[in-house]
Design a protein around this motif. Structure first.
Motif, mmCIF file in Angstrom:
data_model
loop_
_atom_site.group_PDB
_atom_site.id
_atom_site.type_symbol
_atom_site.label_atom_id
_atom_site.label_comp_id
_atom_site.label_asym_id
_atom_site.label_seq_id
_atom_site.Cartn_x
_atom_site.Cartn_y
_atom_site.Cartn_z
ATOM 1 N N SER A 44 0.829 -1.197 0.000
ATOM 2 C CA SER A 44 0.000 0.000 0.000
ATOM 3 C C SER A 44 0.867 1.252 0.000
ATOM 4 C CB SER A 44 -0.902 0.017 1.234
ATOM 5 O OG SER A 44 -1.521 1.286 1.391
ATOM 6 N N PRO A 45 0.484 2.292 -0.792
ATOM 7 C CA PRO A 45 1.213 3.562 -0.709
ATOM 8 C C PRO A 45 0.941 4.298 0.589
ATOM 9 C CG PRO A 45 -0.687 3.807 -2.150
ATOM 10 C CD PRO A 45 -0.594 2.336 -1.803
ATOM 11 N N GLY A 46 -0.137 3.946 1.304
ATOM 12 C CA GLY A 46 -0.415 4.535 2.603
ATOM 13 C C GLY A 46 -0.919 5.962 2.570
ATOM 14 N N VAL A 47 -1.354 6.445 1.403
ATOM 15 C CA VAL A 47 -1.813 7.835 1.277
ATOM 16 C C VAL A 47 -3.208 7.819 0.663
ATOM 17 C CG1 VAL A 47 -1.342 10.116 0.301
ATOM 18 C CG2 VAL A 47 0.564 8.619 0.959
ATOM 19 N N LYS A 48 -4.224 8.139 1.446
ATOM 20 C CA LYS A 48 -5.603 8.119 0.958
ATOM 21 C C LYS A 48 -6.001 9.430 0.289
ATOM 22 C CE LYS A 48 -7.012 4.976 4.678
ATOM 23 N NZ LYS A 48 -7.924 4.797 5.844
ATOM 24 N N SER A 49 -5.341 10.522 0.668
ATOM 25 C CA SER A 49 -5.686 11.844 0.142
ATOM 26 C C SER A 49 -4.426 12.686 0.046
ATOM 27 C CB SER A 49 -6.708 12.537 1.048
ATOM 28 O OG SER A 49 -6.857 13.902 0.706
ATOM 29 N N GLN A 50 -4.336 13.510 -0.995
ATOM 30 C CA GLN A 50 -3.189 14.404 -1.107
ATOM 31 C C GLN A 50 -3.178 15.422 0.050
ATOM 32 O OE1 GLN A 50 -1.464 15.451 -5.066
ATOM 33 N NE2 GLN A 50 -3.571 15.164 -5.786
ATOM 34 N N ALA A 51 -4.334 15.719 0.582
ATOM 35 C CA ALA A 51 -4.418 16.697 1.667
ATOM 36 C C ALA A 51 -3.723 16.210 2.932
ATOM 37 C CB ALA A 51 -5.883 17.023 1.966
ATOM 38 N N THR A 52 -3.620 14.894 3.103
ATOM 39 C CA THR A 52 -2.988 14.332 4.307
ATOM 40 C C THR A 52 -1.735 13.533 3.963
ATOM 41 O OG1 THR A 52 -4.443 12.382 4.174
ATOM 42 C CG2 THR A 52 -5.175 14.237 5.552
ATOM 43 N N ALA A 53 -1.145 13.802 2.784
ATOM 44 C CA ALA A 53 -0.030 12.983 2.295
ATOM 45 C C ALA A 53 1.188 13.048 3.200
ATOM 46 C CB ALA A 53 0.347 13.412 0.872
ATOM 47 N N THR A 54 1.396 14.146 3.892
ATOM 48 C CA THR A 54 2.595 14.275 4.725
ATOM 49 C C THR A 54 2.412 13.708 6.124
ATOM 50 O OG1 THR A 54 1.939 16.513 5.365
ATOM 51 C CG2 THR A 54 3.378 16.298 3.446
ATOM 52 N N GLU A 55 1.255 13.108 6.405
ATOM 53 C CA GLU A 55 1.003 12.468 7.694
ATOM 54 C C GLU A 55 1.186 10.958 7.530
ATOM 55 O OE1 GLU A 55 -2.949 13.510 8.823
ATOM 56 O OE2 GLU A 55 -2.643 15.661 8.432
ATOM 57 N N TYR A 56 2.036 10.351 8.338
ATOM 58 C CA TYR A 56 2.286 8.924 8.155
ATOM 59 C C TYR A 56 1.185 8.093 8.797
ATOM 60 C CZ TYR A 56 4.487 4.461 7.552
ATOM 61 O OH TYR A 56 4.731 3.172 7.164
ATOM 62 N N GLN A 57 0.525 7.275 7.966
ATOM 63 C CA GLN A 57 -0.542 6.386 8.432
ATOM 64 C C GLN A 57 -0.269 4.935 8.039
ATOM 65 O OE1 GLN A 57 -4.091 8.129 6.741
ATOM 66 N NE2 GLN A 57 -3.868 10.040 7.893
ATOM 67 N N GLY A 58 0.993 4.636 7.729
ATOM 68 C CA GLY A 58 1.374 3.283 7.343
ATOM 69 C C GLY A 58 1.675 3.189 5.867
ATOM 70 N N GLY A 59 2.277 2.056 5.479
ATOM 71 C CA GLY A 59 2.560 1.798 4.072
ATOM 72 C C GLY A 59 3.782 2.552 3.561
ATOM 73 N N ASP A 60 3.965 2.505 2.239
ATOM 74 C CA ASP A 60 5.155 3.042 1.584
ATOM 75 C C ASP A 60 4.924 4.505 1.204
ATOM 76 O OD1 ASP A 60 7.688 3.090 0.420
ATOM 77 O OD2 ASP A 60 6.926 2.453 -1.534
ATOM 78 N N ASN A 61 4.755 5.354 2.200
ATOM 79 C CA ASN A 61 4.467 6.769 1.978
ATOM 80 C C ASN A 61 5.772 7.547 1.872
ATOM 81 O OD1 ASN A 61 3.766 9.455 2.058
ATOM 82 N ND2 ASN A 61 2.404 9.290 3.821
ATOM 83 N N ILE A 62 6.098 8.049 0.642
ATOM 84 C CA ILE A 62 7.353 8.771 0.458
ATOM 85 C C ILE A 62 7.171 10.280 0.562
ATOM 86 C CG2 ILE A 62 8.424 6.920 -0.864
ATOM 87 C CD1 ILE A 62 7.203 10.064 -2.639
ATOM 88 N N PHE A 63 5.947 10.735 0.889
ATOM 89 C CA PHE A 63 5.701 12.168 1.033
ATOM 90 C C PHE A 63 6.034 12.675 2.440
ATOM 91 C CE2 PHE A 63 2.476 10.729 -2.144
ATOM 92 C CZ PHE A 63 3.009 11.376 -3.243
ATOM 93 N N ILE A 64 6.258 11.775 3.373
ATOM 94 C CA ILE A 64 6.522 12.190 4.753
ATOM 95 C C ILE A 64 7.954 12.698 4.895
ATOM 96 C CG2 ILE A 64 4.838 10.576 5.703
ATOM 97 C CD1 ILE A 64 7.274 8.819 6.539
#
Length: 550
Positions: free
Chosen positions: A51-71
């Motif tokens: 999972s990329p872990g990002v449900k919305s661009q508005a919250t992309a910098t908040e880490y909620q799990g998964g492979d989120n590279i925006f944090i």
């Protein structure tokens, strides 16, 4: 420099305590694109279907799990400050194919410099269920269980200045942006990297490294320079390789150490690229091509008598891409090292405790396929009545600013008002353009090569055995294409089950830092901007052929 190898199995969850103990060089920069905040960091699991872990661009910098590279894990403002830290993790799906992947920092602005000094391997462990007997796979499965297993982490220490080609073609400043060494990245960054560049002239600032490695490029394997690989005569080894360099590609061949000529006494059998089995395995190849981020898994053997030596060479004059390859446009980015490793043949040992190795039939085994990597070529699409579910899009790396590249003419922005949409329940076709100099990498999902255009080849060059229609990859560069054409390759993606926001970008990572990256939206049917993390309201156009246990 070389992090620990993370071993997981399909169905596992994993958790990593990620802590940033670096200290900032100065006040944070507010640039959107460019070399900046070089001590800020995060993590990317390159190649894992997660999972990329990002449900919305508005919250992309908040880490909620998964492979989120925006944090962002910001650097410490002072040496004695408390470091930023998170629990980074995800789940490896039950349907994940075995294979080799890797991890590295991916904070936009500091990706190139940090990947240069910090990366490690991820191994999704073998599962013989993907290679059933009834699909002709008994010999390959036996070899994978029996053959010595070598993990070969190839790190490229590219201290050389910008290629003379770029210096002649554009202004020196633009050449440094197009092809920067780590010293140049450190000098041009905001704030400047105080650990690197404190000279009084530009030459001193950009090349402060001293010693025999100054201004040169070097390939290390597992941290060693020109290691010796012992190999029993006539016995297969399993090689799993990854190029973790941020610039320069590797065109590797096995040459006779005495003559420096290609040899027929050593055999390369390709099994997988970028952690995904080929459609039919094994395939005999005559070289190993690894762009930045690529992985490969092969069976290798040499049949010479004990004492014979061979060398694994990078950038030799005998490339199977054609006799003109070393003088071609893309060859300016080939790392040349006559000896990357030495293969030393040893006498075959008595095998009383192990069965005799089988010799597999070429392309005799048809692995099962996960739904994220089935056969998406026209014939397979027609067989599943899925042709009307094909969506065609334009994705191009465009050269328009004197250095780096833009995605579809735009620099990276977050939020992105026009992300590339990958709708779940569809197959997406890209005729990706500008694959000559710029390796394309897509997060979350790999893509299948469905069309190699013969009319796009550069004069005197050819597709080698390394590239075939049907191959799956997550990072692709096609160095045999003509700079006078569109340099296109036909790719297809079947997204799912993960929805949300990730990225595609150039994997010459300095170009990514400079803005050659774009947001990708994996769209679940019925959702708008905010996505479900895992989408259940869709069907794969081409289903997978999964092991019975899944």
């Amino acid at each position: 420099m070389f992090g620990p190898t993370l071993r997981v199995r399909a169905g596992d969850t994993y958790t990593i305590r990620l802590t940033n103990n670096m200290t900032a060089s100065g006040p944070a920069s507010h640039m959107n694109n460019g070399f900046r905040d070089l001590q800020d960091s995060n993590l990317h699991t390159h190649g894992l279907h997660d999972s990329p872990g990002v449900k919305s661009q508005a919250t992309a910098t908040e880490y909620q799990g998964g492979d989120n590279i925006f944090i962002n894990l910001p650097a410490k403002p002072t040496l004695d400050a408390e470091p930023a830290s998170i629990l980074f993790g995800g789940a490896v799906p039950q349907t994940h194919m075995p294979g080799l992947h890797w991890y590295h920092p991916h904070k936009h602005g500091s990706t190139a410099l940090q990947t240069f000094t910090a990366s490690g391997l991820i191994l999704v462990e073998d599962d013989p269920a993907w290679l059933p007997n009834e699909n002709g796979c008994a010999a390959v499965r036996s070899l994978l269980a029996d053959a010595p297993d070598l993990l070969l982490h190839l790190e490229l220490l590219t201290f050389s200045p910008a290629s003379p080609f770029y210096v002649q073609a554009v202004d020196r400043f633009y050449a440094d942006l197009e092809d920067p060494s780590p010293q140049v990245i450190s000098e041009l960054a905001l704030p400047q990297n105080t650990l690197c560049c404190n000279g009084t002239t530009r030459a001193e600032r950009s090349l402060p490294v001293v010693g025999t490695g100054n201004a040169s490029d070097v390939i290390l394997i597992n941290g060693g320079y020109q290691p010796i690989i012992p190999m029993e005569s006539g016995q297969y080894q399993r090689w799993r390789l990854v190029n973790t360099g941020y610039r320069r590609f590797l065109d590797l061949q096995i040459l006779d150490a005495d003559t420096s000529q290609p040899t027929k006494q050593c055999e390369l059998l390709l099994l997988a690229k970028d952690g995904v089995y080929l459609m039919e395995i094994p395939r005999q190849v005559d070289h190993i091509f690894l762009s930045n981020g690529n992985r490969a898994e092969l069976l290798v053997r040499c049949t010479a008598p004990a004492g014979k030596r061979y060398v694994l060479a990078a950038g030799s004059d005998y490339s199977p891409f054609g006799a003109n390859f070393t003088r071609s446009a893309a060859a300016i980015d080939s790392l040349v090292q006559p000896v990357v490793a030495t293969i030393e043949v040893q006498a075959a040992q008595a095998r009383s405790k192990r069965p005799e190795q089988s010799v597999p039939d070429l392309k005799g085994c048809t692995p099962l396929r996960p739904a994220y990597a089935p056969d998406l070529r026209d014939e397979a699409m027609q067989a599943h009545n899925a042709s009307d579910l094909l969506v065609t899009q334009n994705v191009s790396f465009i050269l328009s600013q004197g250095f780096g590249c833009l995605v579809n003419g735009k620099n990276f922005s977050l939020p992105d008002p026009q992300p590339v949409e990958l709708p779940l329940g569809k197959v997406v076709h890209w005729d990706f353009q500008n694959a000559l100099f710029h390796p394309l990498h897509l997060h979350v999902n790999p893509f299948q090569i469905v069309k190699l255009y013969e009319d796009e080849l550069d004069a005197g060059l050819q597709y080698s055995s390394w590239f075939e229609e049907g191959d799956w990859m997550d990072t692709i560069q096609m160095p045999v294409l003509s700079p006078l054409g569109s340099t296109a390759v036909g790719l297809r993606i079947q997204p799912g089950p993960y929805a949300g926001y990730a990225v595609l970008h150039c994997h010459r990572l300095a170009h990514e830092d400079l803005g050659c990256m774009k947001v990708v939206k994996f769209t679940c049917p019925g959702y708008d901007e905010k996505q479900a993390e895992e989408c259940s309201g869709f069907l794969y156009p081409v289903p997978g052929t999964l092991p019975a246990r899944v």
